[in-house]
Scaffold this active site. Structure first.
Site, short mmCIF file in Angstrom:
data_model
loop_
_atom_site.label_atom_id
_atom_site.label_comp_id
_atom_site.label_asym_id
_atom_site.label_seq_id
_atom_site.Cartn_x
_atom_site.Cartn_y
_atom_site.Cartn_z
N HIS A 9 71.36 77.90 35.42
CA HIS A 9 70.45 77.99 34.28
C HIS A 9 69.99 79.45 34.19
O HIS A 9 69.54 80.02 35.20
CB HIS A 9 69.23 77.10 34.50
CG HIS A 9 69.54 75.64 34.56
ND1 HIS A 9 70.11 75.04 35.67
CD2 HIS A 9 69.35 74.65 33.63
CE1 HIS A 9 70.26 73.74 35.43
NE2 HIS A 9 69.82 73.48 34.21
N HIS A 174 72.32 95.88 57.98
CA HIS A 174 71.85 95.45 56.65
C HIS A 174 72.84 94.44 56.09
O HIS A 174 73.75 93.98 56.80
CB HIS A 174 71.69 96.66 55.72
CG HIS A 174 72.94 97.48 55.57
ND1 HIS A 174 73.86 97.25 54.59
CD2 HIS A 174 73.42 98.51 56.30
CE1 HIS A 174 74.86 98.11 54.70
NE2 HIS A 174 74.61 98.89 55.74
#
Length: 328
Positions: A9, A174
């Protein structure tokens, strides 16, 4: 290769597609399908059909949707009914699920096999701090054995630590490392080799907490890494080494760490450095360290993520030296 449709959505699917590319590199046969406020179910279905038609292999399609029972799921489900022997749908779309799906396509050729595999990773991606808020789960001692310390001199495996990747990256641990590279080289342990980080308790703790599920991360000073490399108790360890700068890599090599190839990921810009490409900046010390590595026979693999093509280190060093000479 299994085709993947990310469906949501609003623009969530587009955003997570972009996030996945930042971490794992651009992907073929992946499409984002969005249901916008002005659109209806048939619009979503038409977009999905167009996306599937663009895939190289339309026999194997995996739908990753945001919400079970929502319009993107319902339209995927309608299409799935016609190919349920091959296709698969997974709801609860999150970034760990997407990354794991990308990695799984490298070794799995079935959409349903990938769907079954990514569920656990998607669940593990939901974590909380403070940790005491996590629900308590019962685990048996058989599934989580407690291991005591291994006596000095014990030889594990062949007695030599396995370096599956040695990377220079000023950001250290990371997203690109914790997901893309970890999935690519499959380490049993991530070792952040840095005197500076080892002295900074807060930074050390934050980095170790960023380890991906199933892989332990430790911060060690350079001298400790040299000791580890000679300790036969680490013979069964597959290690991914992370260095903050190339100067530290040279110290480790000169101390006896058997590093034959260095993956050059990113080096942040700072005073005295010049930019050589989008993610690499070098100063005189960096250039000197890389050239010393080259003289010792170390090979270079210059890329952010496994899917990238490796850049030419010779060209980058030449550019760095020219730029540094110009700013003197």
């Amino acid at each position: 290769m299994v085709g993947i449709i990310l469906a949501s959505h609003g623009e969530f699917a587009e955003g997570i597609l972009q996030s996945g590319a930042m971490i794992f590199g651009e992907q073929e046969n992946v499409k984002a399908i969005t249901l916008m406020p002005s659109e209806g179910p048939e619009d979503v279905k038409a977009k999905m059909q167009t996306a599937i038609a663009s895939f190289d292999d339309q026999d194997e399609v995996l739908f990753l949707v945001d919400l079970w029972g929502g319009t993107p799921f319902n339209q995927a489900n309608a299409l799935f009914e016609e190919r349920k022997d091959k296709w698969a749908i997974v709801s609860g779309l999150n970034l760990p699920m997407v990354i794991e799906s990308y990695a799984s396509r490298l070794s799995m050729n079935s959409a349903q096999e990938i769907a079954a595999h990514v569920i656990e990773t998607a669940k593990e991606g939901v974590r909380i701090r403070p940790e005491e808020l996590e629900p308590v789960t019962n685990t048996s001692s058989a599934s989580a054995p407690v291991q005591g310390s291994i006596p000095p001199g014990t030889v594990m495996g062949d007695g030599k630590i396995k370096l599956v990747l040695t990377r220079v990256d000023s950001r250290l641990l990371h997203g690109q490392v914790a997901t893309a590279w970890t999935k690519s080289v499959l380490p049993s342990r991530i070792l952040i080799v840095s005197d500076e980080v080892a002295k900074d308790d807060l930074r050390k703790r934050l980095i170790e907490q960023a380890a991906p599920p199933g892989v332990k991360a430790n911060v060690v000073p350079i001298d400790k890494m040299i000791e580890i490399s000679k300790d036969p108790r680490f013979g069964s360890t597959k290690a991914l080494l992370l260095f903050e700068n190339p100067k530290d890599v040279i110290r480790a090599i000169e101390g006896g760490v058997d590093i034959k190839e260095v993956n050059v990921g990113s080096l942040a810009h700072s005073v005295g450095k010049v930019v050589v490409n989008k993610v690499l900046s070098m100063g005189q010390e960096d250039v000197k360290a890389f050239e010393e590595m080259k003289a010792k026979g170390v090979k270079f693999d210059v890329r952010k993520v496994p899917n990238d093509s490796s850049a030419n280190m010779e060209d980058l060093l030449k550019k760095a030296k020219n730029e540094l000479a110009r700013v003197k």
